[in-house]
Design a protein around this motif. Structure first.
Motif, PDB file in Angstrom:
ATOM      1  N   UNK A 164     -17.237 -13.114  21.919  1.00 50.31           N
ATOM      2  CA  UNK A 164     -15.991 -12.327  22.491  1.00 50.31           C
ATOM      3  C   UNK A 164     -14.731 -13.618  22.745  1.00 50.31           C
ATOM      4  N   UNK A 165     -14.715 -14.458  21.943  1.00 53.63           N
ATOM      5  CA  UNK A 165     -13.698 -15.667  22.086  1.00 53.63           C
ATOM      6  C   UNK A 165     -12.350 -15.207  22.030  1.00 53.63           C
ATOM      7  N   UNK A 166     -11.809 -14.369  21.162  1.00 50.64           N
ATOM      8  CA  UNK A 166     -10.539 -13.841  21.162  1.00 50.64           C
ATOM      9  C   UNK A 166     -10.230 -13.288  22.302  1.00 50.64           C
ATOM     10  N   UNK A 167     -11.237 -12.303  22.882  1.00 46.11           N
ATOM     11  CA  UNK A 167     -10.865 -11.588  24.067  1.00 46.11           C
ATOM     12  C   UNK A 167     -10.797 -12.589  25.394  1.00 46.11           C
ATOM     13  N   UNK A 168     -11.590 -13.414  25.277  1.00 41.13           N
ATOM     14  CA  UNK A 168     -11.545 -14.591  26.491  1.00 41.13           C
ATOM     15  C   UNK A 168     -10.241 -15.343  26.295  1.00 41.13           C
ATOM     16  N   UNK A 169      -9.752 -15.610  25.330  1.00 40.33           N
ATOM     17  CA  UNK A 169      -8.640 -16.228  25.005  1.00 40.33           C
ATOM     18  C   UNK A 169      -7.355 -15.420  25.401  1.00 40.33           C
ATOM     19  N   UNK A 170      -7.494 -14.022  24.999  1.00 39.72           N
ATOM     20  CA  UNK A 170      -6.263 -13.191  25.642  1.00 39.72           C
ATOM     21  C   UNK A 170      -6.178 -13.208  27.117  1.00 39.72           C
ATOM     22  N   UNK A 171      -7.368 -13.020  27.813  1.00 34.42           N
ATOM     23  CA  UNK A 171      -7.509 -12.762  29.110  1.00 34.42           C
ATOM     24  C   UNK A 171      -7.091 -14.054  29.866  1.00 34.42           C
ATOM     25  N   UNK A 172      -7.533 -15.276  29.518  1.00 31.82           N
ATOM     26  CA  UNK A 172      -6.904 -16.312  29.903  1.00 31.82           C
ATOM     27  C   UNK A 172      -5.315 -16.616  29.814  1.00 31.82           C
ATOM     28  N   UNK A 173      -4.947 -16.418  28.682  1.00 29.14           N
ATOM     29  CA  UNK A 173      -3.382 -16.672  28.396  1.00 29.14           C
ATOM     30  C   UNK A 173      -2.758 -15.603  29.223  1.00 29.14           C
ATOM     31  N   UNK A 174      -3.242 -14.426  29.456  1.00 31.73           N
ATOM     32  CA  UNK A 174      -2.497 -13.215  30.112  1.00 31.73           C
ATOM     33  C   UNK A 174      -2.371 -13.621  31.571  1.00 31.73           C
ATOM     34  N   UNK A 175      -3.482 -14.244  32.157  1.00 35.96           N
ATOM     35  CA  UNK A 175      -3.695 -14.432  33.474  1.00 35.96           C
ATOM     36  C   UNK A 175      -2.345 -15.620  33.836  1.00 35.96           C
ATOM     37  N   UNK A 176      -2.465 -16.696  33.010  1.00 36.76           N
ATOM     38  CA  UNK A 176      -1.504 -17.785  33.106  1.00 36.76           C
ATOM     39  C   UNK A 176       0.028 -17.357  32.884  1.00 36.76           C
ATOM     40  N   UNK A 177       0.063 -16.634  31.934  1.00 39.28           N
ATOM     41  CA  UNK A 177       1.713 -16.061  31.655  1.00 39.28           C
ATOM     42  C   UNK A 177       2.041 -15.240  32.919  1.00 39.28           C
ATOM     43  N   UNK A 178       1.158 -14.371  33.479  1.00 37.17           N
ATOM     44  CA  UNK A 178       1.519 -13.609  34.536  1.00 37.17           C
ATOM     45  C   UNK A 178       1.746 -14.369  35.747  1.00 37.17           C
ATOM     46  N   UNK A 179       1.092 -15.440  36.108  1.00 31.09           N
ATOM     47  CA  UNK A 179       1.288 -16.256  37.014  1.00 31.09           C
ATOM     48  C   UNK A 179       2.650 -17.100  36.811  1.00 31.09           C
TER      49      UNK A 179
END
Length: 332
Positions: free
Chosen positions: A213-228
């Protein structure tokens, strides 16, 4: 995505078992520590492939561009010493060892040292935030192979692989990006594109070859950072695909993303090497030399955020992961 999606250190990304833990093992990628090790390292990494001498020389030249060797080993060793001291200061008396999958100190060398010290039960931490990356599974396999080769069935490990959504990781990355954004004129900061960069992997039927699930993990992490950050103009790209790689690989390639941004009229970009723990050739050459050159040729200013290694919250991140595994996690 809600703030609740950011997790504090926890046990649900580990292989739990009941053991009397007596040491910590950090498992890293490895890299040549001095110029004399560069060619032997490259030959080892390419021994199963048909690589010409000219191609080997080309790869070696990348290390010349970044100072003659990789800083990976020294950075990880320094980190392990700081982590051990922090644990000791917190009354967690566990020795911290480092073992590399691809170069000295190889995992078998480190395991032999651990065994000689009569240590038997450890927590192994893979130095990647993303357990879905191929490295995560391969590091675990490398550890098992080293144990088998040395005939050390009495050394046991609980394995921690991944912290891509952990609170300290998200906070540290956000602060590192904010620091880089401050180099941009205030009126342009919120509209400057951010590219979160990850190492590309080969695909099989639309998924990574490991089925992760590498791509999904990348998306989740990036989205959390961008939102913050409160930043809306961001994207994910992949880098460091081998020049002659065959078949389909994860994309888009970061150079294609840069070209698309240039066509949109963007004049600067912030690159975030989110998929990497510390600086080594994939950052110092692939990004800072190759990608920077392309960005500048496209008329774009290149800015690159630091990886997480030396951020003040990285040691607390690892301390929390260890304490959670020990059942002693604090709320610090």
């Amino acid at each position: 995505m809600d703030d609740e999606a950011i997790h504090d250190a926890r046990n649900d990304n580990t292989m739990g078992c009941s053991m009397n833990i007596d040491h910590i093992l950090l498992i890293g990628y490895g890299g040549p520590r001095c110029p004399d090790e560069v060619m032997p390292y490259i030959k080892l990494m390419t021994e199963s492939k048909d690589v010409s001498h000219k191609a080997l020389e080309s790869i070696a030249s990348r290390y010349q561009e970044i100072g003659g060797a990789s800083p990976y080993h020294d950075q990880v060793l320094s980190f392990s010493r700081r982590l051990e001291k922090t644990l000791q200061d917190s009354d967690v008396h566990l020795a911290v060892f480092t073992g590399m999958k691809n170069w000295h100190p190889f995992l078998d060398e480190t395991l032999r040292n651990i065994h000689q010290k009569r240590l038997r039960n450890g927590i192994a931490i893979c130095l990647t935030a993303f357990p879905g990356a191929a490295a995560g599974a391969k590091y675990r396999e490398a550890l098992d192979s080293a144990k088998t080769a040395l005939k050390l069935p009495d050394i046991n490990y609980e394995f921690i692989a991944g912290w891509y959504d952990q609170r300290y990781f998200i906070e540290a990355q956000t602060e590192l990006i904010s620091e880089k954004l401050r180099e941009i004129d205030s009126e342009k900061r919120q509209t400057t594109p951010i590219i979160f960069s990850f190492h590309s992997l080969p695909l099989k039927s639309g998924r990574t070859a490991s089925g992760s699930n590498y791509a999904e993990e990348a998306r989740v992490s990036s989205e959390l950072i961008a939102k913050r950050l409160g930043h809306v103009k961001w994207s994910i790209s992949y880098q460091s695909r081998p020049a002659k790689a065959k078949g389909e690989w994860m994309g888009p390639d970061i150079t294609e993303t840069l070209k698309a941004l240039a066509r949109e009229g963007e004049k600067q970009v912030v690159i975030v090497p989110l998929g990497y723990f510390c600086e080594h050739v994939e950052i110092l050459f692939d990004l800072d030399c190759h990608v920077r050159t392309i960005a500048e040729q496209l008329g774009m200013r290149y800015l690159r955020a630091e990886p997480i290694l030396n951020h003040p919250k990285t040691i607390p991140l690892f301390k929390g992961l260890i304490e959670a595994q020990l059942g002693r996690h604090s709320n610090e």
